[in-house]
Design a protein around this motif. Structure first.
Motif, PDB file in Angstrom:
ATOM      1  N   GLU A 136     -11.418   2.337   0.249  1.00 24.65           N
ATOM      2  CA  GLU A 136     -11.979   1.756  -0.965  1.00 24.65           C
ATOM      3  C   GLU A 136     -13.377   1.163  -0.792  1.00 24.65           C
ATOM      4  O   GLU A 136     -14.127   1.099  -1.761  1.00 24.65           O
TER       5      GLU A 136
ATOM      6  N   LEU B 132      -6.934  -1.458  22.449  1.00 24.20           N
ATOM      7  CA  LEU B 132      -6.249  -2.743  22.628  1.00 24.20           C
ATOM      8  C   LEU B 132      -5.270  -2.692  23.795  1.00 24.20           C
ATOM      9  O   LEU B 132      -4.681  -3.703  24.153  1.00 24.20           O
TER      10      LEU B 132
ATOM     11  N   PHE C 158       0.861  -1.178   0.000  1.00 27.07           N
ATOM     12  CA  PHE C 158       0.000   0.000   0.000  1.00 27.07           C
ATOM     13  C   PHE C 158       0.895   1.225   0.000  1.00 27.07           C
ATOM     14  O   PHE C 158       1.841   1.292   0.773  1.00 27.07           O
TER      15      PHE C 158
ATOM     16  N   PHE D 128       4.462  -5.265  17.313  1.00 24.65           N
ATOM     17  CA  PHE D 128       4.975  -5.265  15.948  1.00 24.65           C
ATOM     18  C   PHE D 128       6.184  -6.185  15.831  1.00 24.65           C
ATOM     19  O   PHE D 128       6.343  -6.895  14.856  1.00 24.65           O
TER      20      PHE D 128
ATOM     21  N   LYS E 198     -11.536  -1.513  -8.377  1.00 24.44           N
ATOM     22  CA  LYS E 198     -12.921  -1.875  -8.716  1.00 24.44           C
ATOM     23  C   LYS E 198     -13.879  -1.607  -7.567  1.00 24.44           C
ATOM     24  O   LYS E 198     -15.011  -1.192  -7.771  1.00 24.44           O
ATOM     25  N   GLU E 199     -13.402  -1.877  -6.374  1.00 21.93           N
ATOM     26  CA  GLU E 199     -14.250  -1.637  -5.209  1.00 21.93           C
ATOM     27  C   GLU E 199     -14.501  -0.139  -5.050  1.00 21.93           C
ATOM     28  O   GLU E 199     -15.624   0.301  -4.887  1.00 21.93           O
TER      29      GLU E 199
ATOM     30  N   THR F 205      -3.403 -10.746   2.994  1.00 25.67           N
ATOM     31  CA  THR F 205      -4.047 -10.076   4.130  1.00 25.67           C
ATOM     32  C   THR F 205      -3.028  -9.357   4.999  1.00 25.67           C
ATOM     33  O   THR F 205      -3.367  -8.814   6.035  1.00 25.67           O
TER      34      THR F 205
ATOM     35  N   GLN G 225      -1.765  -5.941  11.742  1.00 22.72           N
ATOM     36  CA  GLN G 225      -2.238  -5.604  10.406  1.00 22.72           C
ATOM     37  C   GLN G 225      -3.575  -4.866  10.431  1.00 22.72           C
ATOM     38  O   GLN G 225      -4.082  -4.462   9.398  1.00 22.72           O
TER      39      GLN G 225
ATOM     40  N   GLU H  64      -4.774   0.230  -5.464  1.00 26.57           N
ATOM     41  CA  GLU H  64      -5.385   0.390  -6.769  1.00 26.57           C
ATOM     42  C   GLU H  64      -5.898  -0.950  -7.298  1.00 26.57           C
ATOM     43  O   GLU H  64      -6.994  -1.046  -7.805  1.00 26.57           O
TER      44      GLU H  64
ATOM     45  N   TRP I   4       0.200   4.048   1.167  1.00 27.15           N
ATOM     46  CA  TRP I   4       0.055   4.863   2.369  1.00 27.15           C
ATOM     47  C   TRP I   4       0.506   4.138   3.619  1.00 27.15           C
ATOM     48  O   TRP I   4       0.348   4.642   4.722  1.00 27.15           O
ATOM     49  N   ASP I   5       1.025   2.954   3.458  1.00 28.54           N
ATOM     50  CA  ASP I   5       1.485   2.217   4.628  1.00 28.54           C
ATOM     51  C   ASP I   5       2.984   2.428   4.791  1.00 28.54           C
ATOM     52  O   ASP I   5       3.772   2.097   3.905  1.00 28.54           O
TER      53      ASP I   5
ATOM     54  N   THR J 160     -12.298 -12.198   7.702  1.00 28.31           N
ATOM     55  CA  THR J 160     -10.871 -12.232   7.419  1.00 28.31           C
ATOM     56  C   THR J 160     -10.176 -12.242   8.767  1.00 28.31           C
ATOM     57  O   THR J 160     -10.489 -11.420   9.619  1.00 28.31           O
ATOM     58  N   ASN J 161      -9.295 -13.185   8.957  1.00 30.82           N
ATOM     59  CA  ASN J 161      -8.548 -13.210  10.211  1.00 30.82           C
ATOM     60  C   ASN J 161      -7.263 -12.422  10.050  1.00 30.82           C
ATOM     61  O   ASN J 161      -6.505 -12.661   9.115  1.00 30.82           O
ATOM     62  N   LEU J 162      -7.053 -11.512  10.951  1.00 34.99           N
ATOM     63  CA  LEU J 162      -5.892 -10.634  10.824  1.00 34.99           C
ATOM     64  C   LEU J 162      -5.092 -10.626  12.111  1.00 34.99           C
ATOM     65  O   LEU J 162      -5.680 -10.603  13.198  1.00 34.99           O
TER      66      LEU J 162
ATOM     67  N   LEU K 213      -7.550   1.069   7.183  1.00 28.60           N
ATOM     68  CA  LEU K 213      -7.288   2.136   6.220  1.00 28.60           C
ATOM     69  C   LEU K 213      -7.653   1.684   4.811  1.00 28.60           C
ATOM     70  O   LEU K 213      -8.164   2.447   4.001  1.00 28.60           O
ATOM     71  N   ARG K 214      -7.411   0.425   4.535  1.00 28.80           N
ATOM     72  CA  ARG K 214      -7.761  -0.089   3.223  1.00 28.80           C
ATOM     73  C   ARG K 214      -9.276   0.019   3.010  1.00 28.80           C
ATOM     74  O   ARG K 214      -9.747   0.519   1.998  1.00 28.80           O
TER      75      ARG K 214
ATOM     76  N   THR L 297      -6.945  -3.729  -5.995  1.00 31.83           N
ATOM     77  CA  THR L 297      -7.459  -4.457  -4.840  1.00 31.83           C
ATOM     78  C   THR L 297      -7.920  -5.853  -5.222  1.00 31.83           C
ATOM     79  O   THR L 297      -7.806  -6.795  -4.442  1.00 31.83           O
ATOM     80  N   ASP L 298      -8.387  -6.012  -6.459  1.00 32.71           N
ATOM     81  CA  ASP L 298      -8.870  -7.329  -6.877  1.00 32.71           C
ATOM     82  C   ASP L 298      -7.732  -8.338  -6.985  1.00 32.71           C
ATOM     83  O   ASP L 298      -7.890  -9.496  -6.611  1.00 32.71           O
TER      84      ASP L 298
ATOM     85  N   SER M 141      -3.740  -1.167   8.976  1.00 30.63           N
ATOM     86  CA  SER M 141      -3.673  -1.004   7.530  1.00 30.63           C
ATOM     87  C   SER M 141      -4.923  -1.585   6.874  1.00 30.63           C
ATOM     88  O   SER M 141      -5.366  -1.112   5.831  1.00 30.63           O
ATOM     89  N   TRP M 142      -5.505  -2.588   7.508  1.00 29.08           N
ATOM     90  CA  TRP M 142      -6.739  -3.146   6.949  1.00 29.08           C
ATOM     91  C   TRP M 142      -7.894  -2.149   7.073  1.00 29.08           C
ATOM     92  O   TRP M 142      -8.682  -1.976   6.159  1.00 29.08           O
TER      93      TRP M 142
END
Lengths: 804, 684
Positions: free
Chosen positions: B460, B602, A413, B627, B94-95, A459, B449, A448, A415-416, B443-445, B455-456, A450-451, B452-453
């Motif tokens: 989108e 957390l 990413f 981390f 796409k999303e 993940t 993470q 961008e 932004w990461d 989704t297991n994270l 933010l993702r 993502t798919d 960032s997930w």
């Protein structure tokens, strides 16, 4: 006139310490003369001395020295000797002091008010300067002073919450010196503070402002004000006023280190900006803007590059010099950045006191406290250069990963911060591998595409996958760094396992040509020995080798001659042979089971060294053993002590006496952070080499091998025994604290509750009766435009919607 | 598989045989059985069909018309869709692009987007049924056209309430689960005297010439009213819009059902005093009356509307001014409001009165036992549904699409394709859990993470963006890991465990919602945008908000939630400050405040560290930061390089140590590179 005062002003700073007192003791005769001379004097009449008075007289003596510089004599009259009419009688005797001009009393003071030298000086000067220093209570009064001063003189406003303290004295002394030049204003009230824009008027801080009234062009314009940020004392006021007096921007035609400006003599930071002939006006404007914002704290110099004396390279556009330091150069992109940089970094550092603690505390929240984020953020002006990395899209992804022998794909990413930190290493690897055939490094921006990232089940970010044609993608599980990834990719090019068909090839694999081909990547060779290709275990061994591709060089020798390689060793085929280098003895292991994952674990374990040098990259492998560390720290310089102490420990390895430990060492030259480890363990860095036992997972105690004892095998063993028998005192303790949030929580709920008390509150349980009544009232409705003074249609008609 | 199900299957096979071999020969006793019956092949029905078909469920879509989306064959009458079809977003995500595509249905086929049919920002209404048709055909959805279900009754199938649907041919469909996606198509009417003189939006002529020089009164102030007004603006002499509430502008309320600027030309002509106007008043209080040329006034009601002559004017008056209610009394001048108030706004007669009051749900096909109640909001035009879109009192019957809008009426986008395509997906996930025991996908994270997930998703996700305040992402915290559930209906949160199949641990949960703000400032005025992250809760525009709960909110908590909030007061809340570009990815304003909020929830340090720092911390702390735990100690540390370390050290964030090591890396690379080039063959 002014300069004379100025000299006096500076002089008093040193004169204060003078030991011989200037305090006069007057008889009635000399007093008479004094009064006739018309001088200003501060006189105390006393008749006897008690401890309180004694203290006061001490202060009086000190003030005599200080006030002398302002032409004011301090006098004491002993009433027991000379009985002066009016003053030596009555109750007020002893508790009063008087300020005379000639024979006229300007003011009388309670000695409680003028309790010490600061109080005496400030009050006396304030009385003397009664006409010069205006005392205001309200913003309106201040505005009147302002409008009178406009186009005339500048104003110095001092806010003195408590009279008679050092700050008050400093202001009065300044007023005495600068009084003819500036209009001085003194205030004590909080109203004026608010007017000046102070957020927390309750704080009892003395403050000073400079109001630029002289230069306002029209009467209607306000005077711009500059607050003094440093504490109120004589030097700071002097410096501040000098700075306000100095031109906003000084222009120069020499290199920053050569520039001689008033700021340097005032010991304030100097900021150098540069100008080129073609952009001169613009540069001047920028300099003015910056200077305005930093006014009172920093001097700004604009340097014209067109002069040959200016040698500053073009890549630097800003320089600064702190007092007593050298000029530093750097590059910033916007004037705001310069201001921010100065305000936040330099001035904060140099501030003696945290004046507005609260405010700073929250503005700190905007400073990144994450080392990865901050270091990436500092590169924000650089454009990401992915020159050697092909950026994949949904259209190119599938074809690209099938094209090359190895396609390495980074999923990231933009932004990461962690991704962006790693991408720098990734580009370095790509650059280093540019000429290697069959290897392509690519990247997918998951923000961008993502798919693609969802399809590949990514993940975790960053992720690196290795694609080979007709094979499932292999995740890269190593350190996200240049060296590790580079090594992994090159090792991935070696087939895994390497199929060996004769003992000669095995020889070559372990120490011959085959070995040398990849020796720069790893000295370790792992060899699976099977008696024949029909062995059932081969497939899972091959599977394990595939899983370890890129990590280890693994050979497979399935041949009747394989037995030869385990001859004389207490292991039967199938077996695993490990070589840590050509000259070193081989180790042999039998397989514990037939599962590929067990093979992987075995190979990863046997690859570990028995006496490793710990590095940033390999530590996690060794920490997994969960043993206490027997850790030798070796200095940067090669020394015989280092080599011998290494040898001494090595000598112990075979004996099995160190088996409960992980013997290891850190080379402070290669792993400089080792020094910090020693410091954290012991609180100091002992002479090197130095041996410690660190029980990270087991109690956290740290023991230091006594530095005075020679690092010999038998001493080490003795010491270890002492440690185990608890005869040794720990030299340090490894904390086992939880890592909580590093900063206090910014609590939006609390803020909402404060600013909008009902906004975030749960509703009270419902009572059902409202709403309906409203309806009935609307029975009488006349339609009309609700805008005019016509019979009104009810604008409160039920708010219903009529269209979907 | 339950007995019932197998019986159904059997029946189903049987019926399929019947229908395929003897199609058209439906006997009276013919019964078809399906696990899922979807009623209506509009966008919601087809959307559900896609999900059911993807998981190979036994389903059928019943449609009374000959093709899908027949509503759009008639409506909007002036044939311009006002749903945005923005194709060029500058992005290829796409999303993300679905945030600006209001017409497409969800599928895993990237080519099945509406842009394949139309490139227009506001497409023609004809394109939409065409799109649905393509969608249905290419995905091979099972639709029976021409099956006009006229009656639905509840039926007990071995203790499970199911539904029996009967079509116009007497054919019955037994449905274990009924999914009602019939939309809203019955025109909404209000009874008042003279309402028979009023034309309906559904039947007015669309040729503006027919309105030439006519004075027109339109009842309603929604998009259909304005759309009608806009089309005749150039022909009609004056257009007045009358309804109880003032105009609500979509760009002010952020509700796409309010008046869209696409349709609002009349506001211009009103405010520039060009003969058009808006008036507020109750519809129940008015009457439309007619007056004859010869001066005789008669109650309009008596006249037959079919004999209406063009030159006979219609007057608006108030019920209270009419003498009697029996309708025989003649209307005289005294019965008109202008007689009493000489400057009454609507005193002039009209040539036409048009009703544009929207549509209502067709309740009539449901038998008493199967009829969902009328919603409390939206004037009872919609069926009342639970937070998981099951009809209230009608178990195993779910309402989808526009008809399910009562949950977020006048709040969010649940009544519109770009909103309900996501609620349909949510309902589908509920079905999978309830009837097939397949838990809500997660989704297991690892916790490291999570940020960032989030933010993702924030940058989108389209479902939470379109269905702001209604669908939210749920993060179930479980110590060092968490489960991430996407787009869960927030109002159903108290029933999370039963509906999703996931339970909440002691660590609590986070909910990520997109929200508009207080909206107390002038939409276009100064101070409308907030840029300071510390004041993010005052953001007016759509922005992400995170709620942290230690335990799952109860129904009571939910009922008593603060006014205007989608969720009850949480343990802690975090607003991410609105962003002009809707890109929430900046380190100081977005990422770091988010990280600190997560750290608080957390109770752990979530900062990232370079491998060297982790090395130091691993050797000098019994418990290195998360981390390092989840990265470095798993051999996946972020090494960085000399350049970055330098920055970190200058910032005082990284332990200072001489930088000798990195020099060796460069040397190493040079050496390695050289060695590689000289190596002839890698394949041993």
């Amino acid at each position: 006139m002014c300069t004379v005062y100025l000299v006096a002003f500076v002089f008093i700073l040193t004169a204060e310490q003078c030991s011989s007192s200037k305090l006069m003791e007057d008889s009635d005769l000399s007093l008479m003369e004094r009064m006739q001379a018309g001088k200003t004097s501060f006189i105390y009449f006393g008749n006897h001395v008690n401890p309180t008075i004694e203290l006061f007289i001490e202060q009086l003596q000190m003030s005599a020295d200080a006030l002398e510089d302002y032409g004011i004599t301090v006098v004491m009259v002993n009433c027991s000797k000379d009985d002066i009419a009016k003053y030596c009688t009555g109750e007020k005797l002893l508790t009063k002091a008087y300020l005379f001009r000639g024979s006229e009393v300007l003011r009388s003071f309670d000695i409680d008010t003028v309790f010490d030298v600061n109080a005496i000086v400030s009050h006396v000067l304030f009385s003397v300067l009664f006409n010069e220093v205006l005392y205001v209570h309200t913003p309106a009064e201040l505005l009147r002073v302002e409008s009178a001063a406009k186009q005339n003189s500048d104003i110095v406003v001092g806010h003195i919450p408590v009279l008679g303290l050092a700050e008050h004295r400093a202001l009065m002394e300044a007023a005495f010196v600068y009084g003819t030049k500036y209009q001085f204003v003194q205030t004590t009230g909080s109203l004026v503070l608010k007017h000046m824009g102070v957020v927390d008027p309750s704080s009892s801080q003395a403050r000073l402002w400079f109001l630029n009234c002289k230069s306002v062009s029209r009467q209607s314009d306000p005077c711009s004000s500059t607050a003094m940020s440093k504490p109120l004392n004589t030097i700071n006021i002097h410096t501040f006023l000098q700075l306000m007096e100095a031109p906003l921007v000084t222009e120069a035609v020499t290199d920053p280190s050569e520039v001689d400006v008033v700021y340097i003599h005032l010991s304030v930071p100097v900021l150098y900006l540069f100008s080129q002939p073609q952009t001169q006006h613009l540069d001047r404007d920028t300099a003015q803007t910056v200077a305005l914002q930093l006014r009172g704290e920093v001097g700004v110099v604009l340097i014209h590059r067109d002069n040959p004396k200016v040698k500053t390279p073009l890549k630097y556009n800003v320089a600064y010099k702190l007092p007593q330091e050298d000029v530093k150069y750097f590059t910033l992109s916007a004037p705001e950045e310069v201001v921010k940089f100065f305000k936040e970094e330099l001035l904060q550092k140099h501030k003696i006191e945290d004046e507005e603690e609260d405010e700073e505390h929250w503005s700190d929240l905007d400073i990144l406290d994450d080392e990865v984020s901050e270091s990436v953020y500092r590169d924000r002006d650089l454009l990401l250069d992915l020159e050697f990395v092909s950026e994949l899209t949904a259209d190119t992804f599938q074809t690209t990963v099938k094209q090359n022998k190895i396609t390495v794909v980074l999923f990231y990413f933009k932004w990461d911060a962690v991704c962006m930190a790693f991408i720098q290493s990734y580009v370095e690897v790509a650059e280093a591998l540019e000429d290697v055939n069959g290897v392509e490094l690519a990247a997918v921006d998951c923000g961008e595409w993502t798919d693609i990232c969802s399809d590949q089940n990514i993940t975790s970010f960053p992720t690196v996958l290795i694609y080979r044609p007709k094979a499932a993608a292999q995740p890269y599980r190593g350190m996200m760094g240049t060296k590790s990834l580079h090594r992994f990719i090159l090792l991935s090019l070696v087939s895994s396992p390497v199929h060996l068909s004769s003992s000669a090839e095995v020889m070559s694999f372990l120490e011959g040509d085959l070995y040398r081909k990849h020796v720069y990547l790893t000295p370790v060779r792992v060899l699976g020995l099977f008696s024949s290709m029909q062995d059932m275990g081969i497939s899972s061994f091959e599977e394990a080798a595939r899983l370890l591709r890129g990590e280890t060089i693994i050979g497979l020798f399935a041949h009747e001659e394989a037995a030869k390689w385990v001859e004389g060793l207490s292991v039967n085929l199938p077996a695993l042979l490990v070589s840590h280098g050509p000259a070193l003895p081989h180790q042999v292991f039998s397989f514990p089971s037939s599962s590929a994952t067990d093979h992987v674990k075995l190979i990863q374990r046997v690859e570990l060294e028995r006496f490793p040098e710990l590095t940033v990259e390999n530590l996690p492998w060794y920490l997994e053993l969960e043993k206490p560390l027997l850790l030798l720290f070796i200095g940067k310089e090669e020394s015989t002590e280092s080599t011998s102490s290494l040898a001494e420990i090595k000598q112990l390895l075979g004996s099995g006496q160190l088996d409960s430990f992980l013997p290891c060492w850190i080379h402070l030259g290669r792993t400089p952070v080792g020094r910090s480890i020693l410091e954290k363990y012991l609180g100091f860095v002992p002479p090197l080499p130095s041996l410690v036992i660190s029980q990270i997972k087991t109690g956290g105690e740290v023991f230091l091998f006594p530095p005075e004892r020679p690092l010999m095998a038998e001493n080490i063993l003795l010491w270890i025994r002492d440690v185990e028998d608890r005869h040794e005192q720990p030299a340090g303790l490894i904390p086992d604290v939880k890592w909580g949030p590093p900063v206090p929580f910014f609590d939006f709920l609390a803020i909402m509750d404060q600013e909008a008390p009902t906004y975030a509150a749960q509703k009270a349980p419902k009572t059902k009766n409202g709403g309906r009544e409203n309806h009935k009232e609307q029975n009488h409705v006349t339609p009309n435009q609700s805008q005019g003074p016509h019979p009104s249609a009810n604008p409160q008609a039920p708010r219903r919607h009529s269209e979907l | 598989m339950s007995v019932i199900q197998s019986v159904f299957r059997l029946l189903c096979v049987l019926v399929l045989l019947l229908t395929t071999t003897a199609s058209g020969l439906h006997g009276c006793n013919n019964t078809l059985s399906h696990e899922y019956c979807v009623l209506g092949a509009g966008p919601a029905g087809l959307q559900m069909g896609y999900f059911l078909s993807r998981s190979q469920r036994d389903y059928i879509i019943l449609e009374r018309n000959a093709g899908p989306g027949s509503f759009f064959n008639i409506y909007p009458r002036h044939r311009k869709l006002i749903s945005i079809n923005k194709i060029h977003t500058g992005r290829r995500n796409k999303e993300f692009n679905l945030r600006h595509d209001w017409n497409s249905l969800l599928s895993d086929r990237p080519d099945l987007l509406f842009q394949r049919i139309s490139q227009e920002l506001y497409p023609s209404a004809d394109d939409f049924p065409r799109y649905l048709s393509v969608f249905e055909k290419e995905l091979g959805l099972k639709v029976i056209y021409g099956a006009d279900v006229g009656r639905i009754k509840a039926s007990d199938f071995n203790g499970h309430q199911g539904y029996v649907l009967t079509d116009q041919n007497g054919l019955s469909y037994e449905c274990r689960v009924l999914l009602v996606s019939t939309g809203l198509w019955v025109p909404q009417q209000v009874g008042f005297r003279g309402s028979d003189l009023v034309e309906g939006y559904e039947s007015i002529p669309t040729d503006p010439e027919e309105f030439k020089d006519q004075a027109v009164l339109i009842l309603g102030k929604g998009n259909s009213a304005f759309e009608t007004a806009q089309s005749i603006l150039g022909r009609a002499s004056r257009i007045h819009l009358y309804s109880p509430s003032p105009v609500r502008l979509a760009w002010q309320t952020h509700y796409v059902g309010d008046l869209r600027a696409v349709n609002n030309e009349l506001l211009d002509t009103y405010q520039l005093k060009s003969l058009d106007g808006l008036v507020e008043g109750r519809l129940e209080d008015i009457a439309i009356v007619r007056r004859e040329k010869n001066g005789k006034r008669r109650a309009a009601k008596k006249r037959n509307p079919t004999s209406t002559k063009k030159n006979e004017s219609l007057y608006l008056t108030l019920t209270e001014l009419l003498d009697d209610h029996n309708g025989t009394n003649k209307v005289t001048g005294q019965n008109l409001p202008g007689y009493h108030t000489d400057n009454f706004s609507l005193r002039q007669p009209y040539d036409r009165v048009i009703r544009c009051l929207g549509f209502r749900f067709n309740f009539s096909i449901f038998d008493g036992s199967a009829r969902p109640p009328q919603s409390s909001g939206a004037r009872g035009r919609l069926p009342g549904v639970t937070a998981w879109y099951e009809g209230r009192g009608t178990p195993n019957m779910f309402v989808l699409g526009t008809a399910a809008h009562s949950r977020d009426y006048r709040m969010s986008a649940g009544g519109f394709i770009h909103g309900f395509r996501y609620t349909v997906r949510a309902v589908y996930k509920f079905l999978e859990q309830r009837y097939h025991n397949i838990a809500w996908p997660t989704t297991n994270l690892p916790i490291s993470q999570l940020q960032s997930w989030i933010l993702r998703r924030v940058n989108e996700a389209s479902g939470t963006y379109q269905m702001f305040g209604v669908l939210g992402d749920i993060i179930l915290l479980q110590g060092s890991h968490c489960k991430y559930l996407e787009e869960f209906p927030l109002q159903a949160l108290p029933q999370l465990s039963a509906l999703s199949g996931h339970s909440v641990s002691d660590h609590g949960l986070l909910v990520l919602v997109m929200q508009y703000g207080l909206n107390q400032t002038d939409t276009l005025g100064p101070g409308r945008a907030e840029s300071e992250w510390t004041k993010a809760w005052k953001s007016n525009f759509l922005h992400p908000v995170l709620y942290y709960y230690k335990t799952l909110p109860t129904d009571k908590d939910m009922r008593q939630r603060p006014v205007g909030w989608p969720l009850p007061r949480p343990e802690a809340v975090h607003h991410m400050v609105e962003d002009f570009l809707t890109e929430w990815d900046q380190p100081i304003s977005h990422s770091q405040p988010l990280r600190r909020f997560l750290e608080h929830c957390l109770q752990t340090d979530l900062r990232a560290f370079y491998a060297e720092s982790c090395f130091l911390l691993s050797l000098t702390s019994g418990n290195p930061p998360l981390f390092c735990h989840q990265g470095y100690l798993r051999k996946q540390g972020i090494v960085g390089n000399r350049h970055l370390w330098q920055h970190a050290r200058e910032a005082g964030l990284m332990a200072d140590a001489a930088l000798s090591e990195d020099a060796s890396v460069t040397e190493y690379l040079n050496h390695a590179g050289a060695a590689v080039i000289s190596t002839v063959n890698f394949d041993l």
